[in-house]
Scaffold this motif. Structure first.
Motif, short mmCIF file in Angstrom:
data_model
loop_
_atom_site.label_atom_id
_atom_site.label_comp_id
_atom_site.label_asym_id
_atom_site.label_seq_id
_atom_site.Cartn_x
_atom_site.Cartn_y
_atom_site.Cartn_z
N ARG A 61 4.36 5.38 2.31
CA ARG A 61 4.78 6.92 2.07
C ARG A 61 4.64 7.86 3.59
N ASP A 63 0.74 -1.08 0.07
CA ASP A 63 0.04 0.04 0.00
C ASP A 63 0.85 1.07 -0.09
N GLN A 75 0.36 4.34 -0.01
CA GLN A 75 -0.09 5.38 0.58
C GLN A 75 0.38 5.01 2.09
N LEU A 115 4.24 11.78 3.20
CA LEU A 115 2.58 11.78 3.00
C LEU A 115 2.32 13.07 2.44
#
Ligand SMILES: [Zn+2]
Length: 355
Positions: free
Chosen positions: A158, A153, A155, A164
């Protein structure tokens, strides 16, 4: 998921911020769900050595057809043997083991004639990861038990690396947390607990409410988060608390046309939950910035009001968004939201916890 002390400082200089702006020495780190943080759960399975390697692809096809393992598609069916002293070089996963496990023969596990078990050796029990790994750390742990595929994943990766948010987003986040800190300091100056909070509409970056802890013996529930939710509600023509004695607690009064627009436009959006009156929940789509991690009451109020994201500076000893509980990420509650900790952590740590 506690980062090592000093992690924020170390990572701060990795930000690709604009050159003229000194990157702030803090890092917003995601507070992940129990499932993302937890150890890899294992279940027992039967595997068997592949004694005749030329049979591998046929056995793979036949065993997979009989025992498809739909919930364990992350598990690879064949792994190299770990014991170099053994004559065989491959081992094949056959099926999951029943709760009352014991030794089983190939004939018991693989029905003839669907599977011709020639080429396999005596089955043995092996613990395998029950679910696909969600983070790289879980992946490393999972594949130590049995080869596992991993669909990262991006996201979450990060977020865990602290990459992010853009420099512009970080600047906005810092501005909102500074406002919450000022509210906490105003509370402290009035002899109240130093906890401050701000609610922002991220679509416009508009501050909808600013509040601080207002509790007294007569009003013990007026924690900063509860105050802020009520202030947002007051901006929508709702709300119940009398906060006039606290001038630092304020809300952006929605123009009446806007209040109607917010209510009606959102009502048309089928994705937005509404309460019994058909109005959107108070904090639907909004962000909360709060100096210290909310307690269980405040965290549950944020679930009820359908907040979208919460940013807090420092943990609280009894906090319910990461420390004692993770009420934002429970599969058995009907709303989940994202939580990030660490925004201006050093300054927030000097303020009161929410207890
Ligand atoms: Zn609270």
């Amino acid at each position: 998921m506690d980062p090592a002390p000093g992690a924020a400082e170390q990572r701060g200089d990795q930000e690709a911020g604009s050159p003229e702006r000194e990157p702030a020495p803090w890092q917003a780190l995601p507070v992940l769900s129990e499932q993302q943080c937890g150890a890899v759960e294992l279940v027992l399975a039967y595997a068997a050595p592949v004694l005749d390697k030329r049979q591998t692809s046929r056995l793979l096809k036949e065993v997979s057809a009989v025992h498809p393992l739909p919930a364990q598609s992350h598990l690879k069916r064949v792994r190299p043997s770990r014991d170099a002293s053994r004559p065989h070089t491959l081992e094949m996963l056959l099926c999951l083991a029943e709760p009352a496990v014991g030794a089983r023969s190939l004939a018991e596990l693989l029905p003839w004639p669907a599977v011709d078990a020639r080429g396999l050796g005596q089955p043995f029990l092996v613990p395998v990861p029950a679910r696909p790994p969600l983070t790289r750390g879980q992946f490393e742990e999972a594949r130590a038990h049995w080869p596992t595929s991993f669909h990262e994943d991006r996201q979450v990766t990060r977020a865990l690396a602290g990459r992010l948010f853009s420099a512009q987003e970080r600047a906005a986040m810092q501005g909102h947390m500074e406002r919450a800190i000022r509210a906490a300091q105003q509370a402290a100056a009035r002899g109240l607990r130093a906890v401050g909070a701000v609610v922002v509409d991220p679509a416009s970056d508009r501050v909808l409410a600013t509040g601080h802890d207002c509790r007294s013996p007569a009003t013990p529930l007026l924690h900063a988060t509860m105050v802020c939710i009520d202030l947002v509600a007051q901006g929508q023509g709702r709300g119940t608390y009398d906060l006039r004695p606290h001038p630092a607690c304020s809300f952006a009064p929605a123009a009446s046309a806007q209040a109607v627009r917010v209510g009606s436009v959102r009502k048309l959006d089928e994705d937005v939950d509404t309460d019994e009156d058909g109005l959107p929940y108070v904090c639907t789509g909004y962000d909360l910035y709060v100096t210290r991690e909310p307690c269980a009451m405040c965290a549950m109020a944020l679930v009820h009001s359908r907040v979208q994201r919460v940013f807090y500076g420092a943990p609280s000893p009894d906090g319910a968004l990461g420390t004692r509980l993770r009420l934002h990420a429970r599969p058995d509650l009907n709303h989940r939201f994202q939580v990030f900790r660490g925004v201006l952590e050093a300054a927030c740590r000097r303020l009161d916890p929410d207890t």
